[in-house]
Design a protein around this motif. Structure first.
Motif, PDB file in Angstrom:
ATOM      1  N   ALA A  45       0.799  -1.423   0.010  1.00 18.66           N
ATOM      2  CA  ALA A  45       0.161  -0.037  -0.074  1.00 18.66           C
ATOM      3  C   ALA A  45       0.752   1.253  -0.131  1.00 18.66           C
ATOM      4  CB  ALA A  45      -1.053  -0.093   1.281  1.00 18.66           C
ATOM      5  N   HIS A  46       1.899   1.208   0.781  1.00 20.07           N
ATOM      6  CA  HIS A  46       2.821   2.415   0.823  1.00 20.07           C
ATOM      7  C   HIS A  46       3.485   2.767  -0.444  1.00 20.07           C
ATOM      8  CE1 HIS A  46       5.402   5.266   3.039  1.00 20.07           C
ATOM      9  NE2 HIS A  46       6.452   4.743   2.456  1.00 20.07           N
ATOM     10  N   THR A  47       4.156   1.666  -1.016  1.00 17.29           N
ATOM     11  CA  THR A  47       4.564   1.934  -2.514  1.00 17.29           C
ATOM     12  C   THR A  47       3.574   2.237  -3.631  1.00 17.29           C
ATOM     13  OG1 THR A  47       6.056  -0.002  -1.940  1.00 17.29           O
ATOM     14  CG2 THR A  47       6.240   0.660  -4.132  1.00 17.29           C
ATOM     15  N   LEU A  48       2.272   1.845  -3.513  1.00 23.38           N
ATOM     16  CA  LEU A  48       1.235   2.015  -4.435  1.00 23.38           C
ATOM     17  C   LEU A  48       1.076   3.721  -4.198  1.00 23.38           C
ATOM     18  CD1 LEU A  48      -0.477   1.269  -6.736  1.00 23.38           C
ATOM     19  CD2 LEU A  48      -2.207   0.643  -4.999  1.00 23.38           C
ATOM     20  N   LYS A  49       0.975   4.067  -2.824  1.00 18.85           N
ATOM     21  CA  LYS A  49       0.791   5.501  -2.452  1.00 18.85           C
ATOM     22  C   LYS A  49       1.737   6.350  -3.134  1.00 18.85           C
ATOM     23  CE  LYS A  49       1.970   7.555   0.994  1.00 18.85           C
ATOM     24  NZ  LYS A  49       2.372   7.927   2.569  1.00 18.85           N
ATOM     25  N   GLY A  50       3.021   5.964  -2.955  1.00 17.51           N
ATOM     26  CA  GLY A  50       3.954   6.780  -3.399  1.00 17.51           C
ATOM     27  C   GLY A  50       3.977   7.234  -4.858  1.00 17.51           C
TER      28      GLY A  50
END
Length: 680
Positions: A45-50
């Protein structure tokens, strides 16, 4: 920044992260306390957000940020995983998937997600989360904001912040916004800095001090301050400077900054690789990866456009045709050096063929990974308890086959869910576990891939199938008495056949299975069914590894040449005409204890008859379709050969018992026989 050149990479990687989210959410539902799974979800989720924020897709980034907040709470035991919560999380990922699909279809990725955002916020601010949880998202948001406003810190600045934190000082990020009507912005900045220097030490500013002095900024600026004063004291001191519209003071987290810096470095590294690949415009549409080993047993990956692989395959197909021609010429001339050269070229081209086919291979996991989520949703809709097991997801298939096989598998799984697996109370009455199981298995066998969909449900009622088949005049009463169990089960794949008591919106056992069967047979495969009453059913699909280059047995009818795929052949035989018998007005032979009908290809293809010497023997090719056998009567066998399968074109799409054509070494065209169409 122009991000269009990275769009295809963004879509590919976003799809991978969404698949990871689906997969780990399903695992989390089974193991809600497993921290490893939670960390994997948070990381995806964190990578997709960035990535979304970098590409400018704000709706996608904001929803992912909310999802990330929830998992941050789960990770630190501030939120407890519950069944109702899982439905919301799956719904959120469904929205993310829809956004990415919209972007892939040249949309802007915008979507009304207010409802799911409200649900995520309720989870985030629930009673179990406490006050600490409600503050956490703001802290993360503030840190993320600071990283956008403050430039990358150098080692010296970073060491000062680390040392000050160790000595008990506080690191603050301070954002000051001047009023729109402020006339002397440079003077106001000087006054703010004068206040800050009395409170502590200014480490960095954005924009730089020179730009601030020259008024090269809009109305706001950000500084990093090391101080031992309280946050409220700093705010009060700054507010005393006139013509200030807003002041924001937040703690600056060094650990969070370090983590973000590492991720940014990794993203920059990946971006550099993407830019290198993007030097060739055609690579923007790449969707295939080719891996090659380098020194130190590391592997490097490049993305290759699938269209380029298709062109490469077409060129190699022409090479195969020319190779066949050279083999024929060398045989006719009987020249030793030429024969040795041709044999070496055959070996080399064979290796080249293997490499090209391997490059086109894709793990069947790309198809399988969508099913656990689908089964979970269907189980909830049908109020059933179902577990899915996947075996052999790493098995590889040609990309063309992968693209076509997804829909038939979806239909078979929906059938298994609706009419195979029973409800928990029915299973309990039968002495079964309340949780049913659907197993997806894929494995290689020879030049074929087998895919099996098994369930431990109700199976298939043989008597009910026969009764329906006789009523629909699919078979006669006399034929029904001689059918084996497997032959009876295959009747459900007749057009429009169904044993369902009522039609549901999920499926009907048999409704549409004729389409599944036709699709699989069009790929050169076949499907068989095995079932036991109250034990379960197994649908087994056999598919060729590739569709373009196949091994065949060349046969001859008068002066015409035909090709029979080796995958359909059991063996060849030469029998005396006296061995041919008659049964039900058809010619048959006894082959190893089985009565096999004969198919005279001369009659099927209307081959012109020529005066020829009577022969007391018949050449027969024994072919198979599932459990059914037939003998194809031919004039003579030519031999085994690898040929290139060519389409007959749009004008000859419905030629009976012909699946395509090939060009032989001498330039002649040989038609490829579709054995499935000849076996009834």
């Amino acid at each position: 920044m122009d991000t269009t050149e990275y769009l295809d990479v963004f879509i590919d990687e976003s799809t991978e992260h969404l698949e990871s989210l689906y997969k780990h959410l399903l695992e989390l539902e089974k193991n809600p306390t497993d921290k490893t799974i939670i960390d994997e979800i948070f990381r995806a989720a964190h990578t997709l957000k960035g990535m979304s924020a970098t590409m400018g897709y704000s709706d996608l980034a904001n929803l992912t940020h909310k999802l990330e907040n929830v998992f941050d709470g789960i990770r630190y035991d501030k939120i407890k995983v519950q069944t109702e919560m899982m439905d919301v999380l799956f719904d959120a990922v469904d929205h993310l998937n829809a956004m990415v699909e919209d972007i892939a279809n040249e949309g802007d990725g915008s979507r009304n997600v207010r409802e799911v955002v409200d649900q995520l916020e309720r989870i985030e601010n629930g009673e179990e989360t406490g006050q600490a949880k409600s503050e956490q998202p703001q802290q993360q948001l503030d840190t993320a904001a600071s990283l956008e406003k403050v430039a990358t810190l150098n080692e010296f600045e970073l060491s000062i912040l680390n040392e000050s934190a160790d000595r008990g000082f506080s690191n603050y990020e301070i954002t000051v916004e001047l009023r729109e009507d402020c006339l002397l912005k440079g003077a106001r900045v000087f006054m703010v800095f004068e206040v800050l220097e009395k409170l502590g030490e200014v480490i960095k500013s954005e924009p730089t001090v020179n730009d601030l002095e020259e008024e090269n900024f809009e109305n706001s600026f950000t500084v990093l301050l090391v101080s031992n004063f309280e946050q409220t004291e700093i705010e009060e001191r700054i507010w005393k400077v006139s013509e200030i519209n807003q002041v924001t003071v937040n703690h600056f987290s060094i650990s969070a900054y370090n983590q973000e810096q590492e991720e940014q470095k990794e993203q920059k590294k990946q971006q550099a690789e993407v830019e290198q690949e993007a030097n060739t415009p055609d690579d923007q549409n790449s969707d295939k990866q080719v891996k090659q080993k380098t020194k130190g047993s590391t592997s490097k990956t490049i993305r290759v456009n699938i269209d380029r692989l298709d062109v490469l395959m077409n060129l190699f197909e022409e090479l195969v045709i020319d190779r066949g021609r050279l083999e024929q010429i060398s045989t006719e001339l009987n020249h030793n050096d030429l024969q040795e050269t041709v044999e070496r070229m055959t070996r080399v081209s064979g290796d080249l063929q293997s490499i090209i086919l391997t490059m086109r291979m894709v793990p069947i996991d790309q198809v399988f990974n969508r099913f656990p989520r689908m089964i979970r949703q269907l189980a909830r809709d049908l109020q059933k308890n179902v577990e899915v097991e996947i075996i052999g997801a790493e098995t590889e298939l040609d990309r063309t086959v992968i693209d076509e096989i997804g829909d038939p598998l979806v239909h078979l799984i929906r059938n298994a869910m609706d009419h195979g697996i029973e409800t928990p109370d029915v299973r309990k009455q039968k002495g079964k576990p309340e949780q049913g199981t659907i197993q997806l298995e894929a494995y290689h066998s020879g030049n074929h891939v087998f895919i099996e969909i098994s369930d431990d449900g109700a199976g298939i009622n043989r008597d009910k199938v026969l009764e329906k088949a006789i009523a629909n005049e699919v078979v006669s009463q006399s034929q029904a008495n001689s059918l084996t169990d497997n032959q009876v089960y295959e009747l459900i794949m007749a057009s429009g056949f169904s044993t369902a008591e009522k039609i549901s919106d999920i499926s009907g056992r048999g409704v549409g299975l004729d389409v599944v069967k036709n699709t699989i047979e069009s790929l050169g495969g076949n499907i068989s069914i095995d079932a036991k009453m109250d034990k379960g059913s197994t649908f087994s699909i056999q598919l060729p590894l590739t569709l373009s280059i196949i091994s065949v047995l060349l046969i001859e009818l008068q002066q015409e040449k035909y090709a029979v795929p080796l995958s359909s052949i059991i063996e060849t035989a030469i029998i005396h005409k006296d061995k041919i018998m008659h049964a039900h007005n058809k010619k048959v032979i006894d082959f190893r204890g089985n009565v096999i009908p004969l198919v005279f290809l001369k009659d099927i293809f209307a081959v012109p008859a020529e005066d020829a010497q009577e022969n007391d023997y018949e050449s027969i090719v024994i072919v198979r379709k599932g459990d059914k056998l037939a003998g194809l009567v031919v004039d003579s066998f030519i031999g085994q050969q690898e040929i290139v399968l060519k389409s007959l074109g749009n004008y000859l799409t419905n030629v009976f018992a012909i699946s395509g054509a090939t060009i032989l070494g001498d330039g002649q065209v040989a038609l490829i026989i579709d054995c499935n169409a000849l076996i009834k």
